[in-house]
Design a protein around this motif. Structure first.
Motif, PDB file in Angstrom:
ATOM      1  N   LEU A 172      27.845 -74.523  -6.854  1.00  0.00           N
ATOM      2  CA  LEU A 172      26.487 -74.468  -7.773  1.00  0.00           C
ATOM      3  C   LEU A 172      25.919 -73.223  -7.797  1.00  0.00           C
ATOM      4  CD1 LEU A 172      25.852 -78.229  -7.919  1.00  0.00           C
ATOM      5  CD2 LEU A 172      26.461 -76.987  -9.968  1.00  0.00           C
ATOM      6  N   VAL A 173      25.822 -72.496  -6.341  1.00  0.00           N
ATOM      7  CA  VAL A 173      24.907 -71.574  -6.113  1.00  0.00           C
ATOM      8  C   VAL A 173      25.735 -70.213  -6.114  1.00  0.00           C
ATOM      9  CG1 VAL A 173      23.166 -72.637  -5.073  1.00  0.00           C
ATOM     10  CG2 VAL A 173      24.951 -71.736  -3.721  1.00  0.00           C
ATOM     11  N   GLN A 174      26.928 -70.279  -6.316  1.00  0.00           N
ATOM     12  CA  GLN A 174      28.097 -69.106  -6.070  1.00  0.00           C
ATOM     13  C   GLN A 174      27.736 -67.849  -7.032  1.00  0.00           C
ATOM     14  OE1 GLN A 174      31.960 -70.538  -6.909  1.00  0.00           O
ATOM     15  NE2 GLN A 174      31.623 -70.359  -9.123  1.00  0.00           N
ATOM     16  N   SER A 175      26.857 -68.054  -7.983  1.00  0.00           N
ATOM     17  CA  SER A 175      26.480 -66.920  -8.984  1.00  0.00           C
ATOM     18  C   SER A 175      25.440 -65.845  -8.393  1.00  0.00           C
ATOM     19  CB  SER A 175      26.065 -67.358 -10.149  1.00  0.00           C
ATOM     20  OG  SER A 175      24.908 -68.166  -9.866  1.00  0.00           O
ATOM     21  N   LEU A 176      24.943 -66.381  -7.321  1.00  0.00           N
ATOM     22  CA  LEU A 176      23.939 -65.695  -6.482  1.00  0.00           C
ATOM     23  C   LEU A 176      24.526 -64.781  -5.381  1.00  0.00           C
ATOM     24  CD1 LEU A 176      20.890 -68.270  -6.195  1.00  0.00           C
ATOM     25  CD2 LEU A 176      21.632 -66.563  -7.860  1.00  0.00           C
ATOM     26  N   THR A 177      23.923 -63.757  -5.125  1.00  0.00           N
ATOM     27  CA  THR A 177      24.484 -63.086  -3.940  1.00  0.00           C
ATOM     28  C   THR A 177      23.915 -63.548  -2.439  1.00  0.00           C
ATOM     29  OG1 THR A 177      22.643 -61.146  -3.869  1.00  0.00           O
ATOM     30  CG2 THR A 177      24.395 -60.786  -5.305  1.00  0.00           C
ATOM     31  N   ASP A 178      24.557 -63.273  -1.197  1.00  0.00           N
ATOM     32  CA  ASP A 178      23.889 -63.671  -0.094  1.00  0.00           C
ATOM     33  C   ASP A 178      22.530 -63.509  -0.060  1.00  0.00           C
ATOM     34  OD1 ASP A 178      26.273 -64.857   0.329  1.00  0.00           O
ATOM     35  OD2 ASP A 178      26.808 -63.372   1.859  1.00  0.00           O
ATOM     36  N   ASN A 179      21.975 -62.088  -0.439  1.00  0.00           N
ATOM     37  CA  ASN A 179      20.481 -61.893  -0.368  1.00  0.00           C
ATOM     38  C   ASN A 179      19.576 -62.605  -1.406  1.00  0.00           C
ATOM     39  OD1 ASN A 179      20.887 -59.862   1.806  1.00  0.00           O
ATOM     40  ND2 ASN A 179      21.205 -58.346   0.209  1.00  0.00           N
ATOM     41  N   GLN A 180      20.172 -63.021  -2.527  1.00  0.00           N
ATOM     42  CA  GLN A 180      19.419 -63.775  -3.588  1.00  0.00           C
ATOM     43  C   GLN A 180      19.241 -65.204  -2.844  1.00  0.00           C
ATOM     44  OE1 GLN A 180      22.254 -62.954  -7.001  1.00  0.00           O
ATOM     45  NE2 GLN A 180      20.538 -61.746  -8.028  1.00  0.00           N
ATOM     46  N   LYS A 181      20.319 -65.828  -2.259  1.00  0.00           N
ATOM     47  CA  LYS A 181      20.539 -67.168  -1.843  1.00  0.00           C
ATOM     48  C   LYS A 181      19.190 -67.002  -0.615  1.00  0.00           C
ATOM     49  CE  LYS A 181      25.385 -67.898  -2.661  1.00  0.00           C
ATOM     50  NZ  LYS A 181      26.633 -67.873  -1.857  1.00  0.00           N
ATOM     51  N   GLN A 182      19.311 -66.132   0.084  1.00  0.00           N
ATOM     52  CA  GLN A 182      18.344 -66.483   1.346  1.00  0.00           C
ATOM     53  C   GLN A 182      16.721 -66.137   0.550  1.00  0.00           C
ATOM     54  OE1 GLN A 182      19.634 -63.302   3.728  1.00  0.00           O
ATOM     55  NE2 GLN A 182      21.261 -64.273   4.498  1.00  0.00           N
ATOM     56  N   SER A 183      16.655 -65.094  -0.242  1.00  0.00           N
ATOM     57  CA  SER A 183      15.540 -64.786  -0.809  1.00  0.00           C
ATOM     58  C   SER A 183      14.829 -66.270  -1.683  1.00  0.00           C
ATOM     59  CB  SER A 183      15.437 -63.863  -1.738  1.00  0.00           C
ATOM     60  OG  SER A 183      15.536 -62.483  -1.276  1.00  0.00           O
ATOM     61  N   ALA A 184      15.712 -66.646  -2.496  1.00  0.00           N
ATOM     62  CA  ALA A 184      15.419 -68.025  -3.217  1.00  0.00           C
ATOM     63  C   ALA A 184      15.085 -69.070  -2.313  1.00  0.00           C
ATOM     64  CB  ALA A 184      16.682 -68.420  -4.085  1.00  0.00           C
ATOM     65  N   ASN A 185      15.764 -69.154  -1.261  1.00  0.00           N
ATOM     66  CA  ASN A 185      15.691 -70.333  -0.127  1.00  0.00           C
ATOM     67  C   ASN A 185      14.404 -70.129   0.564  1.00  0.00           C
ATOM     68  OD1 ASN A 185      16.394 -72.821   0.998  1.00  0.00           O
ATOM     69  ND2 ASN A 185      17.497 -72.001   2.526  1.00  0.00           N
ATOM     70  N   ALA A 186      13.960 -69.102   0.796  1.00  0.00           N
ATOM     71  CA  ALA A 186      12.624 -68.479   1.563  1.00  0.00           C
ATOM     72  C   ALA A 186      11.512 -68.939   0.374  1.00  0.00           C
ATOM     73  CB  ALA A 186      12.622 -67.099   1.912  1.00  0.00           C
ATOM     74  N   LEU A 187      11.790 -68.368  -0.759  1.00  0.00           N
ATOM     75  CA  LEU A 187      10.610 -68.687  -1.756  1.00  0.00           C
ATOM     76  C   LEU A 187      10.235 -70.164  -1.818  1.00  0.00           C
ATOM     77  CD1 LEU A 187      11.219 -65.918  -4.380  1.00  0.00           C
ATOM     78  CD2 LEU A 187       9.054 -66.178  -2.840  1.00  0.00           C
ATOM     79  N   LEU A 188      11.454 -70.878  -2.172  1.00  0.00           N
ATOM     80  CA  LEU A 188      11.445 -72.492  -2.268  1.00  0.00           C
ATOM     81  C   LEU A 188      10.810 -72.991  -1.265  1.00  0.00           C
ATOM     82  CD1 LEU A 188      14.726 -72.894  -4.331  1.00  0.00           C
ATOM     83  CD2 LEU A 188      12.536 -73.131  -5.277  1.00  0.00           C
ATOM     84  N   LYS A 189      11.177 -72.624   0.151  1.00  0.00           N
ATOM     85  CA  LYS A 189      10.298 -73.296   1.136  1.00  0.00           C
ATOM     86  C   LYS A 189       8.995 -73.245   1.129  1.00  0.00           C
ATOM     87  CE  LYS A 189      11.267 -73.139   6.268  1.00  0.00           C
ATOM     88  NZ  LYS A 189      11.774 -72.627   7.466  1.00  0.00           N
ATOM     89  N   VAL A 190       8.497 -71.964   0.881  1.00  0.00           N
ATOM     90  CA  VAL A 190       7.079 -71.798   0.910  1.00  0.00           C
ATOM     91  C   VAL A 190       6.257 -72.507  -0.176  1.00  0.00           C
ATOM     92  CG1 VAL A 190       5.455 -70.116   0.038  1.00  0.00           C
ATOM     93  CG2 VAL A 190       7.186 -69.246   1.939  1.00  0.00           C
ATOM     94  N   TRP A 191       7.037 -72.601  -1.385  1.00  0.00           N
ATOM     95  CA  TRP A 191       6.388 -73.593  -2.486  1.00  0.00           C
ATOM     96  C   TRP A 191       6.643 -75.013  -2.102  1.00  0.00           C
ATOM     97  CZ3 TRP A 191       9.160 -73.026  -7.946  1.00  0.00           C
ATOM     98  CH2 TRP A 191       8.245 -73.634  -8.911  1.00  0.00           C
ATOM     99  N   LEU A 192       7.606 -75.335  -1.517  1.00  0.00           N
ATOM    100  CA  LEU A 192       7.777 -76.881  -1.141  1.00  0.00           C
ATOM    101  C   LEU A 192       6.656 -77.434   0.038  1.00  0.00           C
ATOM    102  CD1 LEU A 192       9.116 -79.488  -1.472  1.00  0.00           C
ATOM    103  CD2 LEU A 192      10.953 -78.799   0.129  1.00  0.00           C
ATOM    104  N   LYS A 193       6.368 -76.314   0.655  1.00  0.00           N
ATOM    105  CA  LYS A 193       5.370 -76.427   1.949  1.00  0.00           C
ATOM    106  C   LYS A 193       4.102 -76.945   1.319  1.00  0.00           C
ATOM    107  CE  LYS A 193       3.712 -74.573   6.161  1.00  0.00           C
ATOM    108  NZ  LYS A 193       3.915 -73.491   7.021  1.00  0.00           N
ATOM    109  N   GLU A 194       3.701 -76.492   0.209  1.00  0.00           N
ATOM    110  CA  GLU A 194       2.500 -76.813  -0.384  1.00  0.00           C
ATOM    111  C   GLU A 194       2.326 -78.269  -0.849  1.00  0.00           C
ATOM    112  OE1 GLU A 194       0.514 -76.030  -4.834  1.00  0.00           O
ATOM    113  OE2 GLU A 194       1.577 -74.573  -4.082  1.00  0.00           O
ATOM    114  N   TYR A 195       3.573 -79.039  -0.948  1.00  0.00           N
ATOM    115  CA  TYR A 195       3.328 -80.257  -1.196  1.00  0.00           C
ATOM    116  C   TYR A 195       3.835 -81.393  -0.145  1.00  0.00           C
ATOM    117  CZ  TYR A 195       3.565 -78.062  -5.906  1.00  0.00           C
ATOM    118  OH  TYR A 195       3.373 -77.479  -6.944  1.00  0.00           O
ATOM    119  N   GLU A 196       4.402 -80.907   0.813  1.00  0.00           N
ATOM    120  CA  GLU A 196       4.859 -81.760   1.759  1.00  0.00           C
ATOM    121  C   GLU A 196       3.872 -81.647   3.135  1.00  0.00           C
ATOM    122  OE1 GLU A 196       9.149 -81.175   2.501  1.00  0.00           O
ATOM    123  OE2 GLU A 196       9.655 -82.503   0.620  1.00  0.00           O
TER     124      GLU A 196
END
Length: 160
Positions: free
Chosen positions: A136-160
């Motif tokens: 499901l995430v294969q269309s992203l490069t390794d760098n894009q996956k890492q960046s997306a994961n880092a951004l989502l982690k920051v965003w999720l932290k706001e709610y948890e």
């Protein structure tokens, strides 16, 4: 241009002063989540499991031997109400995938444990589950996956 861009374009014509960046972000996250959820649900369905049932089995499995937790520990890990947890446990117990036992010291205390059948099932399905996630995430490069994961982690932290 994707479906979200078309929505934003329409709003830009109808209400040019409307700030739609958050709408775009949420729309894309929600659409991606829906596609992913559908794919994962199809996998679980082949094993006669619902997502929530899979989550219970996976939580017990990753807790390590003896693959045993209290309902309260499961509720905390899965962010569920006690009623929802009881329903899931009833279904999993009916399928022979978990067993509940009362503590000998305190009859009010219950533990939930993977059965041998449950352990075999979760060890089999988790491999396919992770492979599905990777697909499901294969269309992203390794760098894009890492960046997306880092951004989502920051965003999720706001709610948890």
């Amino acid at each position: 241009m994707d479906a979200i861009d078309r929505v934003l374009e329409q709003w830009a014509k109808e209400k040019p002063d409307l700030e739609t960046e958050a709408m775009a972000m949420m729309g894309r996250v929600m659409r991606i989540a829906k596609y992913m959820e559908t794919e994962v649900a199809e996998l679980h369905k082949r094993y006669d499991l619902k997502l929530g049932e899979f989550d219970v089995l996976a939580t017990l499995r990753r807790s390590g031997e003896p693959y045993l937790l209290t309902p309260s520990e499961l509720i905390g890990s899965l962010m569920l109400t006690s009623g929802a947890m009881t329903n899931r446990l009833d279904k999993l117990e009916g399928k022979g995938l978990i067993a509940r036992a009362h503590s000998k010291e305190d009859r009010r205390s219950v533990t939930v444990e993977l059965t041998k059948k449950g352990l075999i099932l979760i060890d089999e399905i988790i491999i396919e589950h992770v492979e599905t996630q990777k697909r499901l995430v294969q269309s992203l490069t390794d760098n894009q996956k890492q960046s997306a994961n880092a951004l989502l982690k920051v965003w999720l932290k706001e709610y948890e």
